[in-house]
Write a protein that holds these residues in place. Structure first.
Motif, PDB file in Angstrom:
ATOM      1  N   GLU A 246      40.533  39.922  36.275  1.00  0.00           N
ATOM      2  CA  GLU A 246      40.177  40.219  34.510  1.00  0.00           C
ATOM      3  C   GLU A 246      40.754  41.353  34.419  1.00  0.00           C
ATOM      4  OE1 GLU A 246      36.656  38.842  32.466  1.00  0.00           O
ATOM      5  OE2 GLU A 246      35.561  39.727  34.477  1.00  0.00           O
ATOM      6  N   MET A 247      40.753  41.586  32.577  1.00  0.00           N
ATOM      7  CA  MET A 247      40.853  43.227  32.795  1.00  0.00           C
ATOM      8  C   MET A 247      39.731  42.915  31.497  1.00  0.00           C
ATOM      9  SD  MET A 247      43.822  45.616  30.529  1.00  0.00           S
ATOM     10  CE  MET A 247      43.103  46.852  30.077  1.00  0.00           C
ATOM     11  N   THR A 266      49.105  41.317  27.123  1.00  0.00           N
ATOM     12  CA  THR A 266      50.224  41.811  28.478  1.00  0.00           C
ATOM     13  C   THR A 266      49.315  43.051  29.275  1.00  0.00           C
ATOM     14  OG1 THR A 266      51.808  41.376  27.300  1.00  0.00           O
ATOM     15  CG2 THR A 266      51.856  42.537  28.839  1.00  0.00           C
ATOM     16  N   VAL A 267      48.945  43.252  30.441  1.00  0.00           N
ATOM     17  CA  VAL A 267      48.421  43.742  30.858  1.00  0.00           C
ATOM     18  C   VAL A 267      49.283  44.213  32.117  1.00  0.00           C
ATOM     19  CG1 VAL A 267      46.293  44.147  32.765  1.00  0.00           C
ATOM     20  CG2 VAL A 267      45.921  42.681  30.996  1.00  0.00           C
ATOM     21  N   SER A 277      51.819  38.723  32.050  1.00  0.00           N
ATOM     22  CA  SER A 277      50.906  37.711  30.892  1.00  0.00           C
ATOM     23  C   SER A 277      49.209  37.501  31.532  1.00  0.00           C
ATOM     24  CB  SER A 277      51.598  37.090  30.843  1.00  0.00           C
ATOM     25  OG  SER A 277      53.139  36.909  30.333  1.00  0.00           O
ATOM     26  N   GLY A 278      48.048  37.676  30.137  1.00  0.00           N
ATOM     27  CA  GLY A 278      47.313  37.301  29.872  1.00  0.00           C
ATOM     28  C   GLY A 278      46.943  36.818  28.700  1.00  0.00           C
ATOM     29  N   GLN A 279      45.222  36.373  29.257  1.00  0.00           N
ATOM     30  CA  GLN A 279      44.893  35.743  28.347  1.00  0.00           C
ATOM     31  C   GLN A 279      43.496  36.192  27.708  1.00  0.00           C
ATOM     32  OE1 GLN A 279      44.541  31.665  27.494  1.00  0.00           O
ATOM     33  NE2 GLN A 279      45.673  31.145  25.711  1.00  0.00           N
ATOM     34  N   VAL A 300      43.656  36.945  33.929  1.00  0.00           N
ATOM     35  CA  VAL A 300      45.210  37.320  34.449  1.00  0.00           C
ATOM     36  C   VAL A 300      45.179  36.841  36.276  1.00  0.00           C
ATOM     37  CG1 VAL A 300      45.261  39.506  33.255  1.00  0.00           C
ATOM     38  CG2 VAL A 300      44.508  39.856  34.903  1.00  0.00           C
ATOM     39  N   PRO A 301      46.383  36.285  36.162  1.00  0.00           N
ATOM     40  CA  PRO A 301      46.052  35.840  37.343  1.00  0.00           C
ATOM     41  C   PRO A 301      46.647  36.839  38.488  1.00  0.00           C
ATOM     42  CG  PRO A 301      48.469  35.724  35.895  1.00  0.00           C
ATOM     43  CD  PRO A 301      47.565  36.071  35.435  1.00  0.00           C
TER      44      PRO A 301
END
Length: 399
Positions: A246-247, A266-267, A277-279, A300-301
């Protein structure tokens, strides 16, 4: 007589020559005076023409010169278009669910360490092996005590059965039967106690080795073979459960209001061009009283470029909005921030500070500072100065 005539002749010649010289000098002075007068008249005429003709012919000449020197600049009228409302944020990368792994049992000396940082492990997989030579002997002793207790229980049961056969003949009293039943029950109880002690020792020995509590990625290792570890040894391994990252994005209070759980992001890790791509999966319910910022956690993956503790930039799309859209060449930056140059109603350059929004292939959206009806200098803005007179040439929009 002849001498006197010669003298008179010479005097006459000298007088004639002196007359001619005086006449010639007088002519030169006259010409000089005339020339000075003409020059003065010319200067007066020039001064008169300059001062009295400036509003006429001179004004026309100046106007023509000014028109020739006024630069033409390309301007755009951005209007307002529907663009994605994006929010920029910065923060650090971390494991979404970090698992600290330490000593669960009584500990001991480490024999082997089986994993290294960066390896994937399964749930229950052994990370480090602890010496168990003493504990193994204790377990063997408890196993033997079970067999001893079981033998005593078998003997007590046999004696009870023989006594029951003699009760009907009157050779055994009722009190003796009660004692034999108690002896049998106590022997069976000792068997169960021995079994429980052996099970406890086996469980403790099973917890000696350091194992992974769940499947995931090993992040750090703080143990070496030969090291003696125990309950106070602290964290020996750190893992990311499932490798999920995660960010932790720090955002201003105003921007925090625009972000909801599920917002796309978007990280980009620092030093890379990756767009991961993240959420958003969690928005902080509090704001730091000193920095006036809140925390947004973006799931994020896993990626090799994501390293916990590293720095990253994020771009969050919080919906759509009607905003002015400009080409990138129209937006300039300086010590005070971003700005654009506009052409006012007097065709004069003016500077307008702006706050930029999302940047895409279509251009740069302007979050604040413009209404969309201004004439914005599209090109060569760096070569123009506020207050400069220009001739605007409106560029047709390609949208």
């Amino acid at each position: 007589m002849n001498y006197e005539r010669k003298v008179d002749s010479m005097d006459s010649l000298a007088g004639t020559q002196s007359f001619y010289e005086e006449t010639d000098s007088r002519r030169k002075r006259t010409r000089l005076i005339i020339a000075l007068v003409l020059i003065g008249l010319a200067l007066v005429a020039a001064w008169y023409a300059f001062t009295h003709g400036k509003d006429g012919a001179a004004a026309g000449a100046d106007g023509a010169g000014e028109a020739a020197s006024t630069p033409s600049v390309t301007v755009v009228i951005p209007g307002r278009v529907s663009v994605e409302a994006a929010i920029a944020a910065t923060g650090t990368i971390a494991a979404r669910r970090e698992m600290p792994v330490g000593v669960a049992g009584e500990g001991g000396q480490v024999q082997r360490v089986l994993v290294e940082p960066g390896q994937w492990v399964g749930a229950g997989q052994t990370l480090a092996v602890i010496d168990r030579s003493v504990q193994a002997q204790q377990a063997a002793s408890l196993a033997a005590s079970i067999r001893v207790a079981q033998a005593d229980a078998n003997l007590a049961q046999a004696e009870l059965e023989r006594a029951e056969a003699l009760v009907s003949r009157g050779f055994i009293s009722k009190a003796d039967m009660d004692r034999k039943r108690a002896t049998r029950d106590a022997a069976n109880a000792r068997v169960r106690v021995a079994q429980a002690q052996y099970a406890e020792a086996t469980a403790r020995n099973g917890r000696l080795n350091i194992v992974a509590p769940a499947a995931g990625l090993v992040l750090t290792r703080q143990v070496e073979p030969g090291q003696v570890v125990g309950a106070g040894s602290g964290v020996l391994f750190r893992m990311a459960r499932g490798g999920e990252m995660e960010m932790l994005a720090q955002m201003a209070e105003a921007d925090l209001q625009k972000v909801k759980v599920g917002t796309r992001a978007t990280v980009t890790p620092v030093g890379t061009d990756l767009k991961i791509s993240g959420q958003v999966w969690q928005v902080s319910p509090i704001v730091n009283a000193e920095s006036r910022q809140g925390m947004v956690r973006i799931a994020v993956p896993y990626s090799d470029a994501l390293r916990p503790g590293g720095f990253a930039d994020a771009r969050l799309v919080s919906g759509t909005a009607e905003l002015p859209l400009l080409p990138e060449s129209a937006v300039l930056s300086g010590p005070e921030g971003n700005y654009v140059l506009i052409v006012d109603q007097n065709d004069t350059i003016a500077r307008r500070p702006v706050k930029i929004g999302a940047v895409s292939d279509r251009g740069v959206s302007i979050a604040s500072g413009l209404t969309g009806t201004e004439k914005v200098v599209a090109l060569a803005g760096a070569f123009l100065n506020p207050g400069e007179k220009v001739k605007p040439v409106v560029q047709k929009s390609s949208r």
